[in-house]
Motif scaffolding. Structure first.
Motif, PDB file in Angstrom:
ATOM      1  N   CYS A  42       2.789  -1.159  -3.915  1.00  0.00           N
ATOM      2  CA  CYS A  42       1.903  -0.754  -2.971  1.00  0.00           C
ATOM      3  C   CYS A  42       0.741   0.205  -3.322  1.00  0.00           C
ATOM      4  CB  CYS A  42       2.786  -0.037  -1.642  1.00  0.00           C
ATOM      5  SG  CYS A  42       4.037  -1.238  -1.238  1.00  0.00           S
ATOM      6  N   HIS A  84      -3.730   4.262   6.745  1.00  0.00           N
ATOM      7  CA  HIS A  84      -3.298   4.071   5.346  1.00  0.00           C
ATOM      8  C   HIS A  84      -3.052   2.570   4.871  1.00  0.00           C
ATOM      9  CE1 HIS A  84      -3.210   8.396   5.348  1.00  0.00           C
ATOM     10  NE2 HIS A  84      -2.644   8.456   6.504  1.00  0.00           N
ATOM     11  N   PRO A  85      -3.994   1.712   5.099  1.00  0.00           N
ATOM     12  CA  PRO A  85      -3.530   0.306   4.543  1.00  0.00           C
ATOM     13  C   PRO A  85      -3.216   0.052   3.251  1.00  0.00           C
ATOM     14  CG  PRO A  85      -5.923   0.501   4.787  1.00  0.00           C
ATOM     15  CD  PRO A  85      -5.346   1.951   5.396  1.00  0.00           C
ATOM     16  N   GLN A  86      -2.080  -0.533   3.080  1.00  0.00           N
ATOM     17  CA  GLN A  86      -1.361  -0.976   1.748  1.00  0.00           C
ATOM     18  C   GLN A  86      -1.694  -2.134   1.230  1.00  0.00           C
ATOM     19  OE1 GLN A  86       2.597  -0.207   3.180  1.00  0.00           O
ATOM     20  NE2 GLN A  86       2.793   1.439   1.975  1.00  0.00           N
ATOM     21  N   GLY A  87      -2.284  -2.331  -0.031  1.00  0.00           N
ATOM     22  CA  GLY A  87      -2.493  -3.457  -0.762  1.00  0.00           C
ATOM     23  C   GLY A  87      -1.137  -3.603  -1.668  1.00  0.00           C
ATOM     24  N   ASP A 111      -0.693   2.156  -1.464  1.00  0.00           N
ATOM     25  CA  ASP A 111      -0.902   3.583  -0.823  1.00  0.00           C
ATOM     26  C   ASP A 111       0.599   3.814  -0.430  1.00  0.00           C
ATOM     27  OD1 ASP A 111      -3.045   4.963   1.556  1.00  0.00           O
ATOM     28  OD2 ASP A 111      -1.616   5.984   0.492  1.00  0.00           O
ATOM     29  N   PRO A 114      -5.500  -4.617   0.970  1.00  0.00           N
ATOM     30  CA  PRO A 114      -5.333  -3.638   1.999  1.00  0.00           C
ATOM     31  C   PRO A 114      -5.813  -4.380   3.262  1.00  0.00           C
ATOM     32  CG  PRO A 114      -6.027  -2.282   0.219  1.00  0.00           C
ATOM     33  CD  PRO A 114      -6.182  -3.913  -0.174  1.00  0.00           C
TER      34      PRO A 114
END
Ligand SMILES: Cc1cn([C@H]2C[C@H](O)[C@@H](COP(=O)(O)OP(=O)(O)O[C@H]3O[C@H](C)C(=O)[C@H](O)[C@H]3O)O2)c(=O)[nH]c1=O
Length: 184
Positions: A135, A69-72, A137, A116
Motif C-alpha cells: 500500500c 488517505h487514499p491507498q495505491g 499509504d 489511489p
C-alpha cells in the motif's frame, strides 16, 4: 529487467506479468523490487505498508477505500483464485463510478496495480485464497469507508450470489449515499 504491463478496463489499473523461475523444486519469483517498480509505476518510494489476508471460499472483502488517505495497492494472489473488483472513485475521472472485475489466480503469476482513488474488493472462488498487497499509504481506520458490494446502481456482476461478508461489509453504503455524505 522490465516486466510486461497490460492496461485494463479502467484507466490507471494495470496488470503486471511476473517472471517465474521454475525448476524441479518448484518455482521462484520476485514479488517486488523497488527500482523496477519505480520505473514501472512511475512512483518514488511508493509503498509504506504490506497487507496479507487469507479467506475461505465465497468470502467477499470490500468494497473499501480511504477518503483523505487514499491507498495505491500492488496486489498478488499468493494462493487460490479471486474475482477482484475495482471501482473508480476519482471524481474528476472520465470513468468515475465505473467498475471492473478481473479473475486473478496464483496459477497466473501477475500483480494488479490499483492507483489511489479506487474502491477495492474481491470474492474468493477457490477453497481458500491468500492475497498480499503493498500500500502507498498507511491504514487510517477513521478514514476508511465501505461501498456496498451490491449497490444496485453499480450492478457489479459478482460470480457469487450469497457471499460471506463481515458485519462492516454488510452495511456498506451506495455510491449515491457516499456522495451525499461527502465521502468522495
Ligand atoms: C485493512 C486493515 C485492517 N486491519 C485490521 C482491522 C480489523 O481488526 C482486521 C480486519 O480488517 P478488515 O475487515 O477491514 O479487513 P479486510 O476486509 O480484508 O479489508 C481490506 O479489504 C479490501 C480487500 C482492501 O482492499 C483493503 O485493503 C482492506 O480494507 O484487520 C489492520 O490492522 N490494518 C489494515 O490495514
Amino acid at each position: 529487467m522490465t516486466l510486461p504491463v497490460h492496461n485494463t478496463g479502467l484507466p490507471g489499473v494495470q496488470l503486471i506479468d511476473l517472471r517465474v523461475f521454475h525448476d524441479e523444486r518448484g518455482y521462484f519469483l520476485e514479488s517486488f523490487q523497488a527500482q523496477r517498480y519505480e520505473v514501472l509505476l512511475g512512483l518514488k518510494s511508493p509503498f509504506v505498508q504490506d497487507n496479507y489476508s487469507h479467506s475461505k471460499r465465497h468470502v467477499l472483502r470490500g468494497l473499501h477505500f480511504q477518503s483523505r488517505h487514499p491507498q495505491g495497492k500492488l496486489l498478488r494472489v499468493a494462493q487460490g483464485e479471486i474475482y477482484d473488483v475495482t471501482v473508480d472513485l476519482r471524481t474528476a475521472s472520465p470513468s468515475f463510478g465505473q467498475w471492473q472485475g478481473l479473475a486473478l489466480s496464483h496459477a497466473r503469476p501477475q500483480q494488479l496495480w490499483i492507483p489511489p482513488g479506487f474502491a477495492h474488493g474481491f470474492v474468493v472462488l477457490s477453497d481458500e485464497a491468500s492475497v498480499e498487497y503493498k500500500c502507498t499509504d498507511y491504514y487510517h481506520p477513521e478514514d476508511e469507508a465501505c461501498l456496498s458490494w451490491n449497490d444496485p446502481d453499480l450492478a457489479i456482476d459478482w460470480p457469487v450470489n450469497s457471499p460471506v461478508l463481515s458485519a462492516k461489509d454488510r452495511q456498506g453504503l451506495t455510491l449515491k449515499a457516499l456522495q451525499e455524505a461527502g465521502r468522495l
